[in-house]
Design a protein around this motif. Structure first.
Motif, PDB file in Angstrom:
ATOM      1  N   HIS A  29       0.824  -1.210   0.000  1.00 55.63           N
ATOM      2  CA  HIS A  29       0.000   0.000   0.000  1.00 55.63           C
ATOM      3  C   HIS A  29       0.863   1.266   0.000  1.00 55.63           C
ATOM      4  N   HIS A  30       2.042   1.232   0.620  1.00 55.61           N
ATOM      5  CA  HIS A  30       2.959   2.387   0.566  1.00 55.61           C
ATOM      6  C   HIS A  30       3.507   2.553  -0.846  1.00 55.61           C
ATOM      7  N   TRP A  31       3.861   1.445  -1.482  1.00 53.16           N
ATOM      8  CA  TRP A  31       4.386   1.494  -2.842  1.00 53.16           C
ATOM      9  C   TRP A  31       3.325   2.055  -3.788  1.00 53.16           C
ATOM     10  N   ILE A  32       2.086   1.584  -3.632  1.00 50.39           N
ATOM     11  CA  ILE A  32       0.990   2.060  -4.485  1.00 50.39           C
ATOM     12  C   ILE A  32       0.758   3.554  -4.260  1.00 50.39           C
ATOM     13  N   ASP A  33       0.811   4.000  -3.003  1.00 47.59           N
ATOM     14  CA  ASP A  33       0.674   5.435  -2.721  1.00 47.59           C
ATOM     15  C   ASP A  33       1.779   6.235  -3.411  1.00 47.59           C
ATOM     16  N   GLN A  34       3.002   5.704  -3.426  1.00 48.65           N
ATOM     17  CA  GLN A  34       4.107   6.386  -4.116  1.00 48.65           C
ATOM     18  C   GLN A  34       3.843   6.476  -5.611  1.00 48.65           C
ATOM     19  N   VAL A  35       3.341   5.395  -6.210  1.00 51.89           N
ATOM     20  CA  VAL A  35       3.056   5.392  -7.651  1.00 51.89           C
ATOM     21  C   VAL A  35       1.966   6.407  -7.970  1.00 51.89           C
ATOM     22  N   ILE A  36       0.921   6.436  -7.152  1.00 48.84           N
ATOM     23  CA  ILE A  36      -0.175   7.384  -7.375  1.00 48.84           C
ATOM     24  C   ILE A  36       0.363   8.815  -7.295  1.00 48.84           C
ATOM     25  N   SER A  37       1.173   9.100  -6.292  1.00 49.77           N
ATOM     26  CA  SER A  37       1.739  10.437  -6.132  1.00 49.77           C
ATOM     27  C   SER A  37       2.710  10.779  -7.259  1.00 49.77           C
ATOM     28  N   LEU A  38       3.600   9.851  -7.576  1.00 47.51           N
ATOM     29  CA  LEU A  38       4.617  10.071  -8.601  1.00 47.51           C
ATOM     30  C   LEU A  38       4.006  10.356  -9.967  1.00 47.51           C
ATOM     31  N   ASN A  39       2.906   9.673 -10.270  1.00 41.91           N
ATOM     32  CA  ASN A  39       2.266   9.814 -11.577  1.00 41.91           C
ATOM     33  C   ASN A  39       1.086  10.777 -11.557  1.00 41.91           C
ATOM     34  N   GLU A  40       0.860  11.415 -10.393  1.00 43.93           N
ATOM     35  CA  GLU A  40      -0.235  12.377 -10.236  1.00 43.93           C
ATOM     36  C   GLU A  40      -1.573  11.792 -10.668  1.00 43.93           C
ATOM     37  N   LEU A  41      -1.844  10.562 -10.210  1.00 39.29           N
ATOM     38  CA  LEU A  41      -3.106   9.899 -10.515  1.00 39.29           C
ATOM     39  C   LEU A  41      -4.169  10.357  -9.524  1.00 39.29           C
ATOM     40  N   SER A  42      -5.407  10.459  -9.990  1.00 42.23           N
ATOM     41  CA  SER A  42      -6.487  10.861  -9.086  1.00 42.23           C
ATOM     42  C   SER A  42      -7.106   9.650  -8.381  1.00 42.23           C
ATOM     43  N   THR A  43      -6.926   8.459  -8.957  1.00 35.42           N
ATOM     44  CA  THR A  43      -7.421   7.220  -8.337  1.00 35.42           C
ATOM     45  C   THR A  43      -6.348   6.150  -8.485  1.00 35.42           C
TER      46      THR A  43
END
Length: 108
Positions: free
Chosen positions: A63-77
């Protein structure tokens, strides 16, 4: 030679300080060599962030890795689409070649 030994004995604290500084510098250099790097991949049909986390999170909680990917790629979901270019945080140990990680992605 005698002068050198006398200098070292009288200034041992300088040698100790130098040793501490060099140790700290080595630790920081080693730490930088294993910091996160980024790998860009194209999302395939059926890929999910959870599946990608199981392949690339390398010991980090998913879940931390996924949060990093979402933040890094500026994803809204947390939804990703086939054909999208996605940046993934990965660990590359010192001495390894980043091309190895890229080849691993293409071979999936």
């Amino acid at each position: 030679m005698n002068y050198m030994m006398k200098f070292i004995k009288e200034n041992y604290y300088f040698a100790l300080l130098l040793l501490v500084c060099l140790s700290f510098a080595w630790y920081q250099f080693d730490k930088l060599a294993e910091e996160d790097q980024y790998l860009e991949i194209v999302i395939n049909e059926g890929d999910t962030l959870w599946e990608l986390a199981s392949n690339y999170s390398e010991g980090m909680p998913r879940h931390h890795w996924i949060d990093q990917v979402i933040s890094l790629n500026e994803l809204s979901t947390d939804q990703i689409n086939s054909g999208e270019l996605l940046r993934l945080p990965i660990k590359i140990k010192k001495g390894s070649d980043s091309r190895v990680a890229e080849l691993g992605v293409e071979g999936r």
